[in-house]
Structures are given as structure tokens and as C-alpha cells.
Motif scaffolding. Sequence first.
Motif, PDB file in Angstrom:
ATOM      1  N   UNK B 108      38.766  55.309  34.503  1.00 31.06           N
ATOM      2  CA  UNK B 108      38.830  54.930  33.074  1.00 31.06           C
ATOM      3  C   UNK B 108      39.291  53.484  32.922  1.00 31.06           C
ATOM      4  N   UNK B 112      37.036  50.766  31.108  1.00 31.37           N
ATOM      5  CA  UNK B 112      37.520  50.076  29.903  1.00 31.37           C
ATOM      6  C   UNK B 112      37.889  48.615  30.205  1.00 31.37           C
ATOM      7  N   UNK B 113      37.624  48.192  31.449  1.00 33.71           N
ATOM      8  CA  UNK B 113      37.894  46.820  31.913  1.00 33.71           C
ATOM      9  C   UNK B 113      39.351  46.424  31.685  1.00 33.71           C
ATOM     10  N   UNK B 117      38.627  45.277  39.711  1.00 35.74           N
ATOM     11  CA  UNK B 117      38.381  46.201  40.820  1.00 35.74           C
ATOM     12  C   UNK B 117      39.398  46.013  41.949  1.00 35.74           C
TER      13      UNK B 117
END
Lengths: 261, 258
Positions: B108, B112-113, B117
Motif C-alpha cells: 500500500x 500510494x507512493x 522502493x
Amino acid sequence: MTAPLDWLAALGAGAIRVCRIVGSIVLFALSGLSHIVRPPFYGRLFGRAMMEIGYYSLPVVALTALFTGMVLALQSSTGLSRFSAETAMPTLVVLSITRELGPVLAGLMVAGRVGAAMAAEIGTMRVTDQIDALTTLSTAPMKYLVAPRLLAGIVALPLLVVVADILGVFGGFFVATAKLGFNPSTYIATTLSNMQTQDVVSGLVKAGVFGFLIALMGCYHGYNSRGGAQGVGAATTLAVVSASVLILAFDYFLSELFFVR
Amino acid sequence: MSGAVPKIRVRGLKKAFGDKIVLDGVDLDVMPGTSMVVIGGSGTGKSVLLKCILGLIEPDEGSIEIDGADLLHMDGKAQTAARARIGMLFQNGALFDSIPVWENVSFALLAQRRVARAGAREKAGEVLGQVGLSPSVGDLSPSELSGGMQKRVGLARAIAAQPEILFFDEPTTGLDPIMGAVIDGLIVDCVKKLGSTAVAITHDMASASRIGDRAAMLHRGKIIWSGPADKLLDSGNDVVDQFTHGRREGPIQMELRR
């Protein structure tokens, strides 16, 4: 007295069911295509789908094309010799492979290998609530699961068909020169002089359409599967059968479009 | 209830599948910062109720409000934003098989940025720690985990984005009693720590009393009783009493015999 009406009602119900299924597939396809061009883009998933559809299908497509080219040379030699037209064999092989057999056979092979896997993977995700979980995690399942596979199908299959074309023609060349006594340089010269750009391009366009159809059927049947393991099994079968039939049907219509004037 | 706006307010919710009426006018209020447990027999529509609130199933009638805003009459973007405030632990975990545990947990946040990463793995390790798992579990595939660990990872995934509302669908189903108690304890800790509002559905009475501040019973498509969770075993309602005490004889069985 009511028998004709019953028959008519059954026919109408069947027609409505068919329209509903076709409409549902078309809406699914449009939704998938619209997600391809709208962000966010899942490059890693596209790469994974390319590997799955393209790279891992390479051996089966290559072997199929190679042996098809070989058997085509062998059989056409027999047929053409009856008209003393053996010299037309290189042309027959290259046209058959690039226009029809390359894209159709690659499509059928990929439909069996990849369409089934896609339907099984997405179907399992459906029956184990993973697709619902995607929605609760702010991710559109169509964008995450369907769009990368559709795009990969459209891109990967033409690349596979390029390989299939080369190996199919090589198969014909190998049998013609090693077994049927053709002169290698004459065979190559005849092949190149009689092959037109349109022959190859039309095959590649067909391949793009077939790739889309394979991914669409795999995703659609997987996405709409219900009822546990049995439902996933049924989705897998439907994906392969419907993709194969659509490939053959679209092959005819695209051939009409490209070659009939 | 006082005049405070419920965090979740459901009114007249109806849902039928063909001829089968599953929800027949459900009314439910969940106040902010409280935990509501919805109990009921198998097939009474508890999961359908949760899925309607989550937007996974479209109800036929009724309203669902979060903080006073009607979810069913919002545009698509507003609905997505409202539902991004909800975390969900699914009955079977529903972990994504194709990605490792750490990516499941931070899913999530990545979607939702809210985290890059590169930082997602570290964040997943932190959240796994909150549910009593070693960060090294993050490198495993979900298929390598036991049922209890999958539930914990599912819980970690649900809380990773620090949602305002948490839903739990049968959180202890399929677990042994000790692991069930562990999961309940983790749920209570997480809800308290995040200050979230929680809704759990279960037919495990021990779990219901551990998780819930309040409880409600769903029967024949309606909420037939609601009250403090510690009154579940002494509700004064024949249907609830039969269900919570697991008696063979009673109004529920009489209905089955008809």
C-alpha cells in the motif's frame, strides 16, 4: 402449440447470453487498453509478462517453426513436382511462413502455454481474495494485472514471429538443400527476390493482434473465474479454447483485409 | 450514543444475490477509536457487509458513511481516497504469491507512493517487527509461511499504511487456540497504537470478547442485537444467547427445522 414459441424463447435467451458475453469481453478489453495508456505504469510487471510470453515461449515457438518449414518444403516439393514447378518451392515456403504459418502457429503455441498460465494465475488470485486485496491496497486490478499482460502480448508475439519466420524459412532451406538437391545460393536468391515487405509486415500485425487476443482471453477468463479449483480449471480451458478459435477466426479476417482486393 | 458522528455509519443496507437476500436493511454505527465485533452464523452475510463497506460489492440499497460522508454517492476518486484510509486483514491472508513478504507488507505504501522502493524493504522490516516477526521473514515467499505467520503478515500489510479504519475478516479462523490468542493480542495492540477504528467479523466467541469494545449480531440479514462486547454471553436475547453459548436447541435451530 407452444413448442415453436418455446424454441423461439430459447433462441432469444441464447442470443441475449451471447451478446452479454461479447459485450462483457469488449468492455473488459477497452478497460484494459485504457489502463495501458494511463499512469501509473507497472514497468516491472510488463517486463515479467514479456519474459513469460516472449522469452519462455521461444523454444516451443522456434521448434514448431523449424519443423513446420521443414515439412512444408518436403510436402510442397512432392506437390510441385507433379506440375514440374519445383523452382517455386522457396517462394511457397517463405510466403506460407511469413503470411500464415509463422503468426498462426506461434499464436496457437503461445495460447496453449501462456493463455492457460495467465488464466490459472489470475483465477487463483480471484478465488483466494487476492484481487479484492489489491483493491483494498489502493491498486486497480485492471491496471496491475491486466494492462501489463495485454501490452506484453501485443509486443512479445511479433518478436516471437520474427524468430519463427527466420527459423521456418531456414527449415525449408535446410530440407531443400540437404535432401532435395536445391542449390543453396539459388534458394536464398529466390526467397529474397519473391518476398515482399507486406508479407512480413502483415504477419507481424497479425501476431500483434493474436498476442492481444491470447492475453485478453487469459486475463478475462481468469478475472471472472468463480468457485474454487474447479472454477479456475474451467477458466484455464476456456482461455485456451477461446484464444485458439479467435486466432483462427481473426486470421481469416485479417487475411481478407491485407490480401484480398 | 452521544451526538458524536460515528466513524462508520451504515443505514438500511440491502444486498441480494439473485433470489437470496443476504443483507436486509442493516443499520450499524461504529464510533471513532472503538472496536466493533460483528458475530453471526456461517452464510449470514458478515463478509458481504464488510465487502460492501470496502466497495468490493455494490449494495442494492442503503447508505454507508465514513466520517459523515456517504461513500456510495462520492465520485470515483473520492471513493478511492476514502477507502485508502481502510486496512483489511482477509480471512485467508490473501497474500500475493508472486512477490516476497516484504513487498506484500509495503504494497500500500508503494501504491500510494508514500515510500520509495529502496526504503520500502526497511519499512516492511519495521512493520513485521510490530507483529512479532523477524525482518528476515521479509525475504521469504508467502507460500513458505505457516498459517499463523501468514495471518501476521496479512496484519502487517493491513497496518503498514497506518489506516484510520481496520477490518478483520475471521482473524482466528484456521488457527490453534494459542495462535488465535496471539493474533487477537496483536490486533488489539495495533488498533490501540494506531488509534484506529476497527470492525472484526468472527464466530469465535473468545476472539470476539478479546478484540471488541462493542458487539453486534447479524441474523437473517439484520442486526438483531448490539451492545458491549462483555455482555455477549449475557445479552438477554435468545438468538444471541443460543449462538454465543453454542446450544443446539433454540430459535436458530427451530428456524432450520422449518
